[in-house]
Design a protein around this motif. Structure first.
Motif, mmCIF file in Angstrom:
data_model
loop_
_atom_site.group_PDB
_atom_site.id
_atom_site.type_symbol
_atom_site.label_atom_id
_atom_site.label_comp_id
_atom_site.label_asym_id
_atom_site.label_seq_id
_atom_site.Cartn_x
_atom_site.Cartn_y
_atom_site.Cartn_z
ATOM 1 N N ALA A 197 40.763 -40.309 -1.963
ATOM 2 C CA ALA A 197 42.341 -40.687 -2.655
ATOM 3 C C ALA A 197 42.534 -40.469 -3.992
ATOM 4 O O ALA A 197 41.499 -40.697 -4.597
ATOM 5 N N ASP A 198 43.665 -40.356 -4.652
ATOM 6 C CA ASP A 198 43.795 -40.236 -6.063
ATOM 7 C C ASP A 198 43.254 -41.801 -6.477
ATOM 8 O O ASP A 198 43.721 -42.980 -5.963
ATOM 9 N N GLY A 199 42.681 -41.784 -7.464
ATOM 10 C CA GLY A 199 41.926 -43.026 -8.072
ATOM 11 C C GLY A 199 40.726 -43.574 -7.331
ATOM 12 O O GLY A 199 40.137 -44.580 -8.000
ATOM 13 N N ALA A 200 40.117 -42.873 -6.536
ATOM 14 C CA ALA A 200 38.959 -43.439 -5.710
ATOM 15 C C ALA A 200 37.801 -43.509 -6.936
ATOM 16 O O ALA A 200 37.687 -42.484 -7.851
ATOM 17 N N SER A 201 36.972 -44.298 -6.820
ATOM 18 C CA SER A 201 35.824 -44.538 -7.436
ATOM 19 C C SER A 201 34.632 -44.663 -6.710
ATOM 20 O O SER A 201 34.632 -44.928 -5.629
ATOM 21 N N ALA A 202 33.288 -44.616 -7.354
ATOM 22 C CA ALA A 202 32.284 -44.759 -6.616
ATOM 23 C C ALA A 202 31.967 -43.728 -5.281
ATOM 24 O O ALA A 202 31.391 -44.193 -4.345
ATOM 25 N N VAL A 203 32.523 -42.493 -5.484
ATOM 26 C CA VAL A 203 32.475 -41.596 -4.391
ATOM 27 C C VAL A 203 30.942 -40.899 -4.353
ATOM 28 O O VAL A 203 30.686 -40.507 -5.308
ATOM 29 N N ALA A 204 30.620 -40.892 -3.201
ATOM 30 C CA ALA A 204 29.238 -40.451 -3.089
ATOM 31 C C ALA A 204 29.012 -39.045 -3.678
ATOM 32 O O ALA A 204 29.992 -37.946 -3.423
ATOM 33 N N ASP A 205 28.159 -38.799 -4.312
ATOM 34 C CA ASP A 205 28.112 -37.328 -5.128
ATOM 35 C C ASP A 205 27.570 -36.168 -4.057
ATOM 36 O O ASP A 205 27.902 -34.884 -4.358
ATOM 37 N N ASN A 206 27.469 -36.472 -2.536
ATOM 38 C CA ASN A 206 27.214 -35.432 -1.801
ATOM 39 C C ASN A 206 28.443 -35.460 -0.685
ATOM 40 O O ASN A 206 28.444 -34.815 0.049
ATOM 41 N N SER A 207 29.704 -35.933 -1.485
ATOM 42 C CA SER A 207 30.797 -35.948 -0.453
ATOM 43 C C SER A 207 31.281 -34.541 -0.674
ATOM 44 O O SER A 207 31.009 -33.536 -1.253
ATOM 45 N N THR A 208 32.401 -33.952 0.062
ATOM 46 C CA THR A 208 33.393 -33.013 0.313
ATOM 47 C C THR A 208 34.739 -33.410 -0.037
ATOM 48 O O THR A 208 34.780 -34.656 -0.340
ATOM 49 N N PHE A 209 35.319 -32.526 -0.488
ATOM 50 C CA PHE A 209 36.885 -32.953 -0.707
ATOM 51 C C PHE A 209 37.958 -32.367 0.250
ATOM 52 O O PHE A 209 37.778 -31.227 0.510
ATOM 53 N N VAL A 210 38.592 -33.324 0.632
ATOM 54 C CA VAL A 210 39.489 -32.652 2.037
ATOM 55 C C VAL A 210 41.045 -32.725 1.529
ATOM 56 O O VAL A 210 41.500 -33.824 1.219
ATOM 57 N N TRP A 211 41.898 -31.815 1.810
ATOM 58 C CA TRP A 211 43.174 -31.887 1.670
ATOM 59 C C TRP A 211 43.845 -31.933 3.083
ATOM 60 O O TRP A 211 43.537 -30.799 3.848
ATOM 61 N N THR A 212 44.647 -32.797 3.437
ATOM 62 C CA THR A 212 45.231 -33.026 4.911
ATOM 63 C C THR A 212 46.825 -32.527 4.846
ATOM 64 O O THR A 212 47.270 -33.626 4.327
ATOM 65 N N PHE A 213 47.205 -31.883 5.475
ATOM 66 C CA PHE A 213 48.664 -31.522 5.378
ATOM 67 C C PHE A 213 49.396 -31.910 6.569
ATOM 68 O O PHE A 213 48.941 -32.073 7.498
ATOM 69 N N SER A 214 50.700 -32.081 6.244
ATOM 70 C CA SER A 214 51.646 -32.633 7.384
ATOM 71 C C SER A 214 51.985 -31.792 8.267
ATOM 72 O O SER A 214 52.365 -32.106 9.368
ATOM 73 N N GLU A 215 51.549 -30.491 8.036
ATOM 74 C CA GLU A 215 51.756 -29.271 9.239
ATOM 75 C C GLU A 215 50.937 -28.107 8.815
ATOM 76 O O GLU A 215 50.080 -28.054 7.634
ATOM 77 N N ALA A 216 50.837 -27.163 9.646
ATOM 78 C CA ALA A 216 49.971 -26.072 9.436
ATOM 79 C C ALA A 216 50.346 -25.415 8.384
ATOM 80 O O ALA A 216 51.564 -25.203 7.918
ATOM 81 N N ILE A 217 49.426 -24.677 7.501
ATOM 82 C CA ILE A 217 49.642 -23.972 6.367
ATOM 83 C C ILE A 217 49.342 -22.484 6.546
ATOM 84 O O ILE A 217 48.447 -22.171 7.473
ATOM 85 N N MET A 218 49.724 -21.655 5.799
ATOM 86 C CA MET A 218 49.628 -20.067 5.904
ATOM 87 C C MET A 218 48.087 -19.889 5.538
ATOM 88 O O MET A 218 47.587 -20.340 4.459
ATOM 89 N N PRO A 219 47.218 -19.266 6.352
ATOM 90 C CA PRO A 219 45.813 -19.030 6.133
ATOM 91 C C PRO A 219 45.663 -18.234 4.729
ATOM 92 O O PRO A 219 44.665 -18.613 3.969
ATOM 93 N N GLY A 220 46.502 -17.430 4.402
ATOM 94 C CA GLY A 220 46.483 -16.593 3.251
ATOM 95 C C GLY A 220 46.628 -17.239 1.956
ATOM 96 O O GLY A 220 46.148 -16.719 0.999
ATOM 97 N N THR A 221 47.255 -18.530 2.207
ATOM 98 C CA THR A 221 47.209 -19.240 0.802
ATOM 99 C C THR A 221 46.122 -20.165 0.568
ATOM 100 O O THR A 221 46.088 -20.608 -0.568
ATOM 101 N N VAL A 222 45.072 -20.069 1.446
ATOM 102 C CA VAL A 222 43.870 -20.919 1.288
ATOM 103 C C VAL A 222 42.861 -19.936 0.389
ATOM 104 O O VAL A 222 41.940 -19.366 0.945
ATOM 105 N N THR A 223 43.063 -20.132 -0.987
ATOM 106 C CA THR A 223 42.240 -19.412 -1.898
ATOM 107 C C THR A 223 41.771 -20.070 -3.042
ATOM 108 O O THR A 223 42.264 -21.317 -3.270
#
Length: 292
Positions: A197-223
């Motif tokens: 989340a925004d402002g998070a600290s002590a995030v593990a260096d082997n983490s991924t970053f994830v965006w979760t949307f309220s609804e399905a998004i166009m695959p063509g905009t995932v660039t």
């Protein structure tokens, strides 16, 4: 009545079609429709009894539609055919692109002087052919032909809706293109949350970053132009890969190497990210986080 004119081509992306309802995205107008050909296919069978035909039945199959346009702009090609427009404004076509279901609508003038209003409700387009030639000593017009296959909607079995001004009970001409007939239109922008989340600290260096949307998004905009992770101190981009979940609601950024320890990062999803109805994020999503 004979058809003597054709105009006002519109389309909308189908975003929901199930037992609970039908939703479409924003209705877009494309000028320059030239011709339209609609060819329903049906299968018939006849039961023979007592040495003769006793009963017949017909089942509607798919409906083939060919629409000729003077031009199909790149943004409409991307929406109708599932292609991508990259950060440089270039239309990129990939073998993995999947065209969405769409509705198409138009008006046909009749010899009576009245108009026929048409919506075809659920179809997919094929990638059109390119017919290019050198300039000659007389004008030659090159048009674009869209070939689509239409099927019935799951919600109500409808595949075609028409309003005829020669029918005195038809009063919907002024609002015909306000919505696709029998459906509703999604005009709500998607929202997004992030992990971390925004402002998070002590995030593990082997983490991924994830965006979760309220609804399905166009695959063509995932660039990479629309989803960025960068070092806060100098704005340098972090190399990595993007993956879209099967339900099209989650985008995961996996860095090529672990994040650097004790470092602040910024992750951004831009307003070029759109839901299946074509609604964009209302503003850039910006998340700051710091590794342990």
């Amino acid at each position: 009545m004979a058809k003597v004119g054709l105009r006002n081509f519109h389309y909308a992306v189908l975003t929901q079609d199930d037992s609970t309802g039908v939703d479409y995205g924003a209705i877009k107008s494309v000028p320059g429709i030239v011709t339209s050909k609609i060819q329903p296919k049906s299968n018939a069978a006849t039961l023979y009894a007592d040495d003769g035909p006793s009963e017949t039945a017909t089942v509607l199959g798919e409906v083939d539609v060919t629409i000729e346009l003077s031009e199909l702009p790149v943004e409409d090609q991307a929406a109708i055919l599932g292609h991508t427009i990259d950060g440089n404004g270039v239309l990129v076509k990939k073998s993995s692109d999947q065209a969405p279901y769409i509705a198409v609508g138009f008006i046909s003038r009749k010899s009576s002087g009245k108009d026929l209003y048409v919506w075809l409700l659920k179809g997919k387009a094929q990638v059109p052919e390119d017919d290019l030639q050198t300039q000659e000593d007389k004008p030659n017009f090159a048009t674009t032909s869209l070939t689509l296959t239409f099927v019935r909607r799951e919600y109500d079995n409808a595949y075609d809706a028409r309003g005829d001004e020669d029918n005195s009970s038809f009063t919907g001409s002024a609002t015909w293109f306000d919505s696709v007939y029998g459906g509703s239109n999604d005009t709500t922008a998607p929202t997004v949350t992030t992990t971390p989340a925004d402002g998070a600290s002590a995030v593990a260096d082997n983490s991924t970053f994830v965006w979760t949307f309220s609804e399905a998004i166009m695959p063509g905009t995932v660039t990479a132009a629309n989803f960025l992770v960068m070092v806060a101190s100098d704005g340098s981009l972090v190399n990595g890969s993007l993956a879209l979940s099967g339900d099209k609601k989650t985008v995961t950024f996996t860095p090529a190497a672990n994040f650097t320890a004790a470092t602040e990062y910024i992750a951004v999803a831009t307003t070029n990210v759109k839901d299946l109805a074509g609604n964009a994020l209302a503003e850039d999503s910006t998340t700051n986080f710091t590794t342990a």
